[in-house]
Design an enzyme around this catalytic site. Structure first.
Site, PDB file in Angstrom:
ATOM      1  N   LYS A 166       3.021  60.787  48.348  1.00 22.98           N
ATOM      2  CA  LYS A 166       3.672  61.915  47.691  1.00 22.98           C
ATOM      3  C   LYS A 166       5.029  62.115  48.367  1.00 22.98           C
ATOM      4  O   LYS A 166       5.181  61.724  49.507  1.00 22.98           O
ATOM      5  CB  LYS A 166       2.827  63.186  47.845  1.00 22.98           C
ATOM      6  CG  LYS A 166       1.388  63.065  47.385  1.00 22.98           C
ATOM      7  CD  LYS A 166       1.285  63.218  45.898  1.00 22.98           C
ATOM      8  CE  LYS A 166      -0.168  63.006  45.449  1.00 22.98           C
ATOM      9  NZ  LYS A 166      -0.324  62.851  44.020  1.00 22.98           N
ATOM     10  N   HIS A 285      -7.121  53.297  38.077  1.00 21.06           N
ATOM     11  CA  HIS A 285      -6.950  54.745  37.967  1.00 21.06           C
ATOM     12  C   HIS A 285      -7.322  55.174  36.558  1.00 21.06           C
ATOM     13  O   HIS A 285      -7.087  54.445  35.605  1.00 21.06           O
ATOM     14  CB  HIS A 285      -5.505  55.132  38.278  1.00 21.06           C
ATOM     15  CG  HIS A 285      -5.352  56.609  38.452  1.00 21.06           C
ATOM     16  ND1 HIS A 285      -5.229  57.456  37.381  1.00 21.06           N
ATOM     17  CD2 HIS A 285      -5.349  57.392  39.560  1.00 21.06           C
ATOM     18  CE1 HIS A 285      -5.145  58.706  37.835  1.00 21.06           C
ATOM     19  NE2 HIS A 285      -5.223  58.698  39.141  1.00 21.06           N
TER      20      HIS A 285
END
Length: 416
Positions: A166, A285
């Site tokens: 992030k 994912h």
């Protein structure tokens, strides 16, 4: 003197067959059916069976050219859902011949392609599928599976640790690589591209691949452990996706990733075959899953998407967290987690498993616990997910007061 009588006819005459004995080669489906007021459950269940196999709304002359009995889906059992008014579980059996071998895409097109817009139903949800052994055997499945992955990584007897880099969008490739290095150096096994990091103007895929690979090898040398970074190969076309996968292989990285729902099962299966042929692990994912699985009356349960993925191929898949949520959800999550890992699963309605599923040695998939977890959740997570899992802390690692590396250390320590 007309050959047959045209006109709208009831589905249940043809497609509701409670006396049917299911065959070992049938694909079985459990649907949660909510009929419109006034539509009897048998008719609703039969309509689902018809519309997702051979039926159309009227009799057509070409019906005479095939053997309906051989090719039709059959609703063979209906039971009311306890505690819900006017809601039923309809069980449908599909003959194996309705499906193309080795195509998850075709399986879903057939079973859930049309029937969800059906007027006689208020809502419809596919709760579970039983994939027959004969059909499972037409799939390659995960590129490597749990055991091979542990051997490749030389990591045994514990869950693997990962974190998503992030801020997910906006870092330059070099700074992104730096974040990767800090996390891996601190003790994580894996770092991950966010699912929406593909190849944007501020960081093109090739630059990212290079800097992440550099970070990975540097951390590997310094820690003496094998490290990985899930390079997201998802792209706008299959060709572009393969180009990225090939480049990753040339760099010598251990693992790449794909968003299998947005990328599609066809692209995913292609990628999984490539990964097996070239020794790459494949991290999956599930971006977009909640669009399909969030509503409890309509859509598809995630366990069905997970089964589809195991057939299509992937070595890791995101599976939610269970931490801090309701107890009942915990059993159900455990149900599909075991469905991904184990070779054989017994029917167990309390865990949401509607059918006994035999995977006949198709490799297993490692579930990834991710989403809002941090160090303090470790004991609960290891208890729930066991050793064969990847625990993925995102912001919970990078937002730690002393930066990424110490937090990575904290994660590793908490695990041990």
């Amino acid at each position: 003197s007309v050959g047959f009588k045209a006109g709208v006819k009831e589905y249940k005459l043809t497609y509701y067959t409670p006396e049917y004995e299911t065959k070992d080669t049938d694909i079985l489906a459990a649907f949660r059916v909510t009929p419109q007021p006034g539509v009897p459950p048998e008719e609703a269940g039969a309509a689902v069976a018809a519309e997702s196999s051979t039926g159309t709304w009227t009799t057509v002359w070409t019906d005479g050219l095939t053997s309906l009995d051989r090719y039709k889906g059959r609703c063979y059992h209906i039971e009311p859902v306890p505690g819900e008014e006017d809601q039923y579980i309809a069980y449908v059996a599909y003959p194996l011949d309705l499906f193309e071998e080795g195509s998850v895409t075709n399986m879903f097109t057939s079973i859930v392609g049309n029937v969800f817009g059906f007027k006689a139903l208020r809502a419809l949800r596919l709760e579970d599928l039983r994939i027959p052994v004969a059909y499972v055997k037409t799939f390659q499945g995960p590129p490597h599976g749990i055991q091979v992955e542990r051997d490749k990584l030389n990591k045994y007897g514990r869950p693997l640790l990962g974190c998503t880099i992030k801020p997910k969008l906006g870092l330059s490739a070099k700074n992104y690589g730096r974040a990767v290095y800090e996390c891996l150096r601190g003790g994580l096994d894996f770092t991950k591209d966010d699912e929406n990091v593909n190849s944007q103007p501020f960081m093109r895929w090739r630059d990212r691949f290079l800097f992440c690979t550099e970070a990975l090898f540097k951390a590997q040398v310094e820690t003496g452990e094998i490290k990985g970074h899930y390079l997201n190969a998802t792209a706008g076309t299959c060709e572009e996706m393969m180009k990225r996968a090939v480049f990753a292989r040339e760099l010598g990285v251990p693992i790449i990733m794909h968003d299998y729902l947005t990328g599609g099962f066809t692209a995913n299966t292609t990628l999984a075959h490539y990964c097996r042929d070239n020794g790459l692990l494949l991290h999956i994912h599930r971006a977009m899953h909640a669009v399909i699985d969030r509503q409890k009356n309509h859509g598809m349960h995630f366990r069905v998407l997970a089964k589809g993925l195991r057939m299509s191929g992937g070595d890791h898949i995101h599976a939610g967290t269970v931490v801090g949520k309701l107890e009942g959800e915990r059993d159900i999550t455990l149900g599909f987690v075991d469905l991904l890992r184990d070779d054989f699963i017994e029917k167990d309605r309390s865990r949401g498993i509607y059918f006994t599923q035999d995977w006949v040695s198709l490799p297993g998939v490692i579930p990834v616990a991710s989403g809002g977890i941090h160090v303090x959740h470790m004991p609960a997570l290891t208890e729930i997910f066991g050793d064969d899992s990847v625990l993925q802390x995102g912001g919970g690692t990078l937002x730690x007061p002393w930066g990424n590396a110490p937090x990575a250390v904290a994660n590793r320590v908490a695990l041990x």
